[in-house]
Design an enzyme around this catalytic site. Structure first.
Site, PDB file in Angstrom:
ATOM      1  N   GLN A  44       0.826  -1.214   0.000  1.00  0.00           N
ATOM      2  CA  GLN A  44       0.000   0.000   0.000  1.00  0.00           C
ATOM      3  C   GLN A  44       0.865   1.271   0.000  1.00  0.00           C
ATOM      4  O   GLN A  44       0.511   2.273  -0.622  1.00  0.00           O
ATOM      5  CB  GLN A  44      -0.916  -0.011   1.228  1.00  0.00           C
ATOM      6  N   GLU A  72      13.690  30.100 -18.234  1.00  0.00           N
ATOM      7  CA  GLU A  72      12.515  30.941 -18.566  1.00  0.00           C
ATOM      8  C   GLU A  72      11.917  31.564 -17.306  1.00  0.00           C
ATOM      9  O   GLU A  72      10.698  31.686 -17.172  1.00  0.00           O
ATOM     10  CB  GLU A  72      11.501  30.144 -19.382  1.00  0.00           C
TER      11      GLU A  72
HETATM   12  C1  LIG Z   1      20.515  25.142 -19.112  1.00  0.00           C
HETATM   13  C2  LIG Z   1      20.028  26.551 -19.235  1.00  0.00           C
HETATM   14  C3  LIG Z   1      19.439  26.979 -20.411  1.00  0.00           C
HETATM   15  C4  LIG Z   1      19.025  28.294 -20.548  1.00  0.00           C
HETATM   16  N1  LIG Z   1      18.527  28.725 -21.747  1.00  0.00           N
HETATM   17  C5  LIG Z   1      18.344  30.048 -21.966  1.00  0.00           C
HETATM   18  C6  LIG Z   1      18.053  30.557 -23.267  1.00  0.00           C
HETATM   19  O1  LIG Z   1      17.922  29.794 -24.234  1.00  0.00           O
HETATM   20  N2  LIG Z   1      17.969  31.890 -23.438  1.00  0.00           N
HETATM   21  C7  LIG Z   1      18.109  32.777 -22.405  1.00  0.00           C
HETATM   22  O2  LIG Z   1      17.988  33.977 -22.643  1.00  0.00           O
HETATM   23  N3  LIG Z   1      18.341  32.327 -21.157  1.00  0.00           N
HETATM   24  C8  LIG Z   1      18.481  30.991 -20.913  1.00  0.00           C
HETATM   25  N4  LIG Z   1      18.771  30.525 -19.652  1.00  0.00           N
HETATM   26  C9  LIG Z   1      18.912  31.487 -18.561  1.00  0.00           C
HETATM   27  C10 LIG Z   1      17.882  31.315 -17.456  1.00  0.00           C
HETATM   28  O3  LIG Z   1      16.645  31.829 -17.856  1.00  0.00           O
HETATM   29  C11 LIG Z   1      18.464  31.981 -16.193  1.00  0.00           C
HETATM   30  O4  LIG Z   1      19.488  31.122 -15.726  1.00  0.00           O
HETATM   31  C12 LIG Z   1      17.417  32.205 -15.131  1.00  0.00           C
HETATM   32  O5  LIG Z   1      16.503  33.187 -15.528  1.00  0.00           O
HETATM   33  C13 LIG Z   1      18.049  32.611 -13.801  1.00  0.00           C
HETATM   34  O6  LIG Z   1      19.022  33.600 -13.955  1.00  0.00           O
HETATM   35  P1  LIG Z   1      20.442  33.407 -13.243  1.00  0.00           P
HETATM   36  O7  LIG Z   1      20.957  32.073 -13.618  1.00  0.00           O
HETATM   37  O8  LIG Z   1      21.289  34.581 -13.555  1.00  0.00           O
HETATM   38  O9  LIG Z   1      20.128  33.374 -11.684  1.00  0.00           O
HETATM   39  P2  LIG Z   1      19.941  34.650 -10.731  1.00  0.00           P
HETATM   40  O10 LIG Z   1      19.017  35.621 -11.336  1.00  0.00           O
HETATM   41  O11 LIG Z   1      21.271  35.109 -10.297  1.00  0.00           O
HETATM   42  O12 LIG Z   1      19.197  33.974  -9.488  1.00  0.00           O
HETATM   43  C14 LIG Z   1      19.877  33.278  -8.447  1.00  0.00           C
HETATM   44  C15 LIG Z   1      18.849  32.882  -7.390  1.00  0.00           C
HETATM   45  O13 LIG Z   1      18.240  34.078  -6.843  1.00  0.00           O
HETATM   46  C16 LIG Z   1      16.835  34.019  -6.987  1.00  0.00           C
HETATM   47  N5  LIG Z   1      16.299  35.349  -7.225  1.00  0.00           N
HETATM   48  C17 LIG Z   1      16.739  36.279  -8.103  1.00  0.00           C
HETATM   49  N6  LIG Z   1      15.986  37.389  -8.025  1.00  0.00           N
HETATM   50  C18 LIG Z   1      15.032  37.145  -7.085  1.00  0.00           C
HETATM   51  C19 LIG Z   1      13.941  37.901  -6.542  1.00  0.00           C
HETATM   52  N7  LIG Z   1      13.630  39.124  -6.993  1.00  0.00           N
HETATM   53  N8  LIG Z   1      13.180  37.332  -5.565  1.00  0.00           N
HETATM   54  C20 LIG Z   1      13.456  36.085  -5.108  1.00  0.00           C
HETATM   55  N9  LIG Z   1      14.479  35.324  -5.596  1.00  0.00           N
HETATM   56  C21 LIG Z   1      15.239  35.836  -6.580  1.00  0.00           C
HETATM   57  C22 LIG Z   1      16.597  33.104  -8.183  1.00  0.00           C
HETATM   58  O14 LIG Z   1      15.301  32.538  -8.172  1.00  0.00           O
HETATM   59  C23 LIG Z   1      17.693  32.057  -7.985  1.00  0.00           C
HETATM   60  O15 LIG Z   1      17.268  31.090  -7.055  1.00  0.00           O
HETATM   61  C24 LIG Z   1      19.147  29.193 -19.467  1.00  0.00           C
HETATM   62  C25 LIG Z   1      19.729  28.760 -18.273  1.00  0.00           C
HETATM   63  C26 LIG Z   1      20.177  27.462 -18.149  1.00  0.00           C
HETATM   64  C27 LIG Z   1      20.858  27.042 -16.870  1.00  0.00           C
END
Ligand SMILES: Cc1cc2nc3c(=O)[nH]c(=O)nc-3n(C[C@H](O)[C@H](O)[C@H](O)COP(=O)(O)OP(=O)(O)OC[C@H]3O[C@@H](n4cnc5c(N)ncnc54)[C@H](O)[C@@H]3O)c2cc1C
Length: 388
Positions: free
Chosen positions: A280, A365
């Site tokens: 279960q 995204e």
């Molecule tokens: C494998 C992969 C593919 C991707 N593909 C694309 C693509 O094709 N094109 C493109 O343009 N981008 C792409 N991205 C980028 C992706 O959209 C970003 O990585 C994402 O938006 C987060 O940005 P960052 O990595 O700079 O993290 P950060 O913005 O530095 O965030 C770090 C942490 O802080 C948190 N945080 C930030 N601001 C806030 C807030 N105001 N309140 C609360 N928490 C917050 C975030 O949630 C996260 O947990 C890709 C990323 C990866 C890893």
């Protein structure tokens, strides 16, 4: 999934996508995950199945299926391989800015080749220091005569190493903040355009995620989307509203694929003299997994249908479905690994890949923290405008 709630056209897309997923993607998913190379054979199969341009309007060579049919196809692909699901979906992400903001001439110039699968397209919004705060980008595009000259670096460009076209967002008017950002379509052979570092990823390993360097990169001025500067950030946000259900569909497909494997395994695996699915405790886990997936799926379909119906404020629904479905995918794929016991932790079975592939859906995204911001702001705005 309740097939009877879907249109005959929806069901046809599911069948066509499922055939590609099961016959072409699943048999090679592990191989490309190990090699971390792009599965061109899969791309060919998608073209042959006529699925390359599902979301593109018919007048530009597509199928006119919109966001809903895109989601159905992405779900089925991701059920077999999450990387192949996003390798397909990123073409919608890259081409939505053209569909939403391009001039008639630009749509005619670029969309038919994307619809036929002749050309792949990627989406360049994020930078090293501009992720969640994408409006803080520094890539600069300056008009010089009949050209734009672009300087800067884009990070995390999914599909960028294999795409012929890249929708790049850059600052055209530095003193206007997000209103000074424009979208420009850059072709891969533009002078000064270079693919840089390939990321070594936890999951979705078959699709290349790369840095893009733009050093005095020159493109014709009529590659500026919409023909006038400053609309890029708006188009990028409208694009994300339509593309996030696609990420959510990827998550639903991954979760469903993991549950399928878990049901099969728990039926066969014997401990204490019986199938573990007879216990279960296991049945309750399976029941929760199935229920969460179905709830997430229905929210994805609702958001997708709302986008196709032209509903206002789809940002909220789109963020809600992305938040819920991707959290469900992480939970369900982790539980699926648990149901495989020690065998879930090693690569003898494909299940651990589902958990690795699922993680990124909570990040790209817009992270799920950012989705919560979008949802809450939208709710607060609605409450303020209704006076409640
Ligand atoms: C494998 C992969 C593919 C991707 N593909 C694309 C693509 O094709 N094109 C493109 O343009 N981008 C792409 N991205 C980028 C992706 O959209 C970003 O990585 C994402 O938006 C987060 O940005 P960052 O990595 O700079 O993290 P950060 O913005 O530095 O965030 C770090 C942490 O802080 C948190 N945080 C930030 N601001 C806030 C807030 N105001 N309140 C609360 N928490 C917050 C975030 O949630 C996260 O947990 C890709 C990323 C990866 C890893």
């Amino acid at each position: 999934m309740v097939k009877e709630l879907l249109t005959p056209k929806n069901q046809e897309y599911i069948e066509r996508a499922r055939a590609v997923a099961e016959n072409v993607m699943r048999p090679v998913a592990a191989k490309y995950d190990v090699e971390q190379t792009y599965p061109w054979e899969v791309q060919r199969a998608i073209r042959e199945a006529g699925l390359s341009g599902v979301w593109i309007p018919e007048e530009y060579g597509g199928e006119g299926g919109g966001v809903m049919d895109l989601c159905l196809v992405v779900e089925q692909f991701s059920r077999a391989c999450g990387g192949m699901g996003v390798g397909y979906a990123v073409n919608a992400l890259g081409s939505f800015p053209i569909i939403l903001g391009g001039t008639e001439d630009q749509k005619k110039r670029w969309l038919p080749d994307i619809a036929s699968g002749e050309k792949l397209i990627s989406f360049g919004l994020s930078e090293k220091d501009a992720g969640s705060d994408a409006g803080g980008m520094t890539t600069r595009a300056e008009r010089q005569g009949d050209e734009y000259v672009i300087n800067g670096e884009k990070k995390w460009n999914t599909g960028g190493a294999v795409a012929s076209l890249n929708t790049i967002f850059a600052v055209t008017e530095p003193d206007r903040g997000a209103r000074g950002i424009s979208g420009i379509v850059v072709e891969k052979d533009a002078p000064g355009y270079r693919v840089g570092k390939h990321e070594d990823k936890m999951g979705i390993r078959c699709v290349p995620v790369v840095e893009i360097h733009l050093d005095e990169c020159r493109v014709p001025a009529d590659n500026l989307l919409g023909g006038s500067e400053g609309r890029g950030f708006k188009h990028a946000m409208m694009t994300l509203d339509r593309a996030r259900p696609g990420v959510a569909a990827q998550a639903v497909g991954l979760a469903q694929g993991a549950l399928d494997l878990a049901i099969e395994y728990t039926g066969k695996r014997k401990q204490f003299g019986q199938s573990i699915s007879a216990f279960q405790g296991i049945q309750w886990m399976l029941a929760d997994m199935g229920t969460q997936i179905e709830a997430a799926r229905q929210l994805v379909y609702t958001a997708a249908r709302a986008a196709d119906a032209g509903a206002k404020n789809i940002s909220k629904l789109s963020a809600m479905c992305k938040l819920m479905a991707t959290d469900v995918a992480m939970k369900v794929t982790t539980d699926a690994v648990q149901l495989f016991g020690g065998y879930g932790f090693v690569k003898d079975y494909p299940i651990e890949k589902y958990m690795r592939d699922a993680k990124i859906t909570q990040i790209y995204e817009g992270t799920n923290q950012i989705q919560r911001l979008v949802i809450a702001r939208s709710m607060l705005r609605e409450a303020a405008s209704s006076g409640d």
